[in-house]
Every structure is written in C-alpha cells, then in structure tokens.
Design a protein around this motif. Structure first.
Motif, short mmCIF file in Angstrom:
data_model
loop_
_atom_site.label_atom_id
_atom_site.label_comp_id
_atom_site.label_asym_id
_atom_site.label_seq_id
_atom_site.Cartn_x
_atom_site.Cartn_y
_atom_site.Cartn_z
N LEU A 1 0.85 -1.19 0.03
CA LEU A 1 0.08 -0.49 -0.10
C LEU A 1 1.16 1.22 -0.07
N THR A 2 0.00 2.68 -0.27
CA THR A 2 0.85 3.71 -0.81
C THR A 2 -0.06 4.61 -0.30
N ALA A 3 0.35 5.66 0.45
CA ALA A 3 -0.18 6.81 1.06
C ALA A 3 0.20 7.67 0.15
N GLU A 4 -0.98 8.76 0.16
CA GLU A 4 -0.86 9.87 -0.55
C GLU A 4 0.85 10.20 -0.11
N ASP A 5 0.81 10.94 0.66
CA ASP A 5 3.00 11.48 1.36
C ASP A 5 3.80 10.63 0.52
N GLY A 6 3.45 9.42 0.18
CA GLY A 6 4.58 8.59 -0.97
C GLY A 6 5.11 7.52 0.22
N TYR A 7 4.72 7.32 1.34
CA TYR A 7 4.99 5.99 2.48
C TYR A 7 4.67 4.61 1.61
N GLN A 8 5.01 3.30 1.96
CA GLN A 8 4.85 2.56 1.85
C GLN A 8 4.31 1.15 2.40
N THR A 9 4.64 0.66 2.92
CA THR A 9 4.12 -0.77 3.34
C THR A 9 3.36 -1.86 2.74
N GLN A 10 3.76 -3.37 3.42
CA GLN A 10 3.91 -4.12 2.99
C GLN A 10 3.57 -5.42 3.59
N ARG A 11 2.77 -6.25 3.28
CA ARG A 11 2.06 -7.23 4.22
C ARG A 11 1.97 -8.86 3.26
N SER A 12 2.80 -9.55 3.83
CA SER A 12 2.11 -10.75 2.90
C SER A 12 0.93 -11.62 3.60
N TYR A 13 0.10 -12.57 2.18
CA TYR A 13 -0.87 -13.48 2.60
C TYR A 13 -1.38 -13.91 2.07
N SER A 14 -1.17 -15.21 2.56
CA SER A 14 -2.07 -16.63 1.60
C SER A 14 -3.23 -16.89 0.48
N ILE A 15 -2.36 -17.16 -0.36
CA ILE A 15 -3.33 -17.52 -1.27
C ILE A 15 -4.41 -18.38 -1.22
#
Length: 246
Positions: free
Chosen positions: A50-64
């Motif tokens: 995910l990328t916020a409007e200010d450019g901050y990014q974060t990510q997580r792993s999710y099973s399929i």
C-alpha cells in the motif's frame, strides 16, 4: 523444473478487485483479477503493498486461498486492530479498486497433489487460508488422497469458510475445536487441541501422512511438537506461522 523461479513473479503488478465478501466478523475474502498473474501452487502467498498519498509505503504477506485451477486470485484477510494493512483491506477496499501485489512466493509450504501419504492439515484461526487452497486443489483435480483437517478457532462464528468446510457431501474429514465458547448443543471438540482429539482426528506415524500446520506461532509450535513426539518424521511436518508484526 518444479520449484524453479517463475519469470516476473517478484515484480509488482496491479490487480483489480472484483468482489469483497465477508467471511466472519473480522475476516473478508478478496477476489482479484490479476492479468499478469503467472500462476501459483497451493500453499503459496503474495505480498501486498500500500502507498499513502505522502509516499509512505508498507507491505504485508497474505496466503492465497484459491486453487491453482481457479480463474481468479483469491485472498482472505483477517483484520488486526492495530495493523497497517489489514484494516484497509478488510474495511476500506471495494470492488473496482486496484491492489499492488507480487508473487507467488514460497516453495516449502506447498502441496502439489503427488506427495506420498495421506494429507493431514492443522489450522489455527486464519491459518486455514492456505490449507483451503490445498483442499480446493485436491477437489479441482479429483485427487483421491485421503484428507483430514483439524481447525481450531475461538468460536463457531470465527470459523472461516464454515459452510464450505462443513459441507456434508465433502469427503474431507473436518474436526472443529472451539476454544472460547460454543453452542449449548455443540458436539464437536471443546477447548484446545489435545491428545484425545489428536488420537481421533489424525493418522498414526506408520501411515506416513504429510502434515501441514498453519496459524499463530504458539499453535504451530505446540502441534508440531506433538506430532513429532508421536513419531512423525520432522521432514514430513511442514509449518507456516504468523503473529504480530514487530
């Protein structure tokens, strides 16, 4: 070659949300149209960014959650109250939105359908997601490998895919363990997974099942220790765990 890296699997790509449906009070299933998806094996996962409007990014792993044979990519996400990604996915995401993802990832915690021995599954909470992909893969390929699932959840309402897993026409032996509360007429297991449940719901070591355990760290460690103590070869006990992000 089986297990080889697939071209582009670790490149970020966009997927369009086709549907978001509720599974439990805290879990939702997200159906995605991913045009650049290269395919996956049952048990793998993806990274979501995910990328916020200010450019901050974060990510997580999710099973399929979907089988390799399914035409759409399916994830099921359980909301973590103080999480950065799961609240957005569970509460804000709508059909038509786009998600940035990469994958598939993981080559150890997978079931291809040609492994020797019965299929023994253990799920704690949302740890049922990759196991559901394995069961869907088994059904889609008309695989006759005997399969058993022990699923531990706090309450009956917390069981993800409850209707699917309790389908009376299924040939999968599903045993539910409710740890916090249960209906007055509940005839299933009450409390945590214990020796009595393991005695009745698992194959003995001499039948050499391949074992997959997924859930919170404590659950996974407890079950894997018990299975090894019962004589199962450690190499046939495959685990995947999750917990709060540091």
């Amino acid at each position: 070659m089986a297990g080889a890296a697939l071209p582009g699997r670790l490149n970020w790509q966009l997927a369009r949300v086709v549907e978001v449906r509720r599974e439990t009070a805290t879990a939702k299933t997200i159906v995605l149209d991913a045009p650049d998806w290269v395919g996956h094996r049952a048990g793998q996962h993806v990274d979501i960014r995910l990328t916020a409007e200010d450019g901050y990014q974060t990510q997580r792993s999710y099973s399929i959650a979907s089988a390799p044979e399914d035409t759409q990519l399916i994830l099921t996400v359980e909301e973590i109250g103080d999480g950065e990604v799961s609240p957005y996915l569970a509460e804000e995401l709508r059909a038509g939105d786009e998600l940035e993802l990469r994958g598939p990832i993981g080559g150890y915690f997978v079931w291809n359908g040609n492994e020797s021995g019965p299929l023994q599954l253990f799920a704690g909470g949302s740890g049922v997601v990759p196991l559901r992909a394995m069961l869907r893969h088994r059904a889609a390929t008309s695989n006759t490998t005997p399969a058993r699932l022990v699923y531990s959840a706090r309450t009956l309402e917390d069981i993800i895919y409850r209707e699917e897993l309790t389908d009376p026409t299924s040939d999968v032996d599903v045993q539910l363990a409710l740890t916090r509360s249960w209906p007055e007429d509940w005839t299933g297991h009450r409390g945590r997974v214990d020796d009595a449940l393991l005695d009745s719901a698992t194959w003995p070591a001499n039948e050499a099942p391949v074992i997959y355990i997924c859930g919170p760290t404590g659950f996974v460690e407890a079950i894997s220790r018990q299975m090894v103590a019962r004589g199962h070869a450690p190499g046939r006990v495959k685990t995947e765990r999750f917990g709060p992000t540091a």
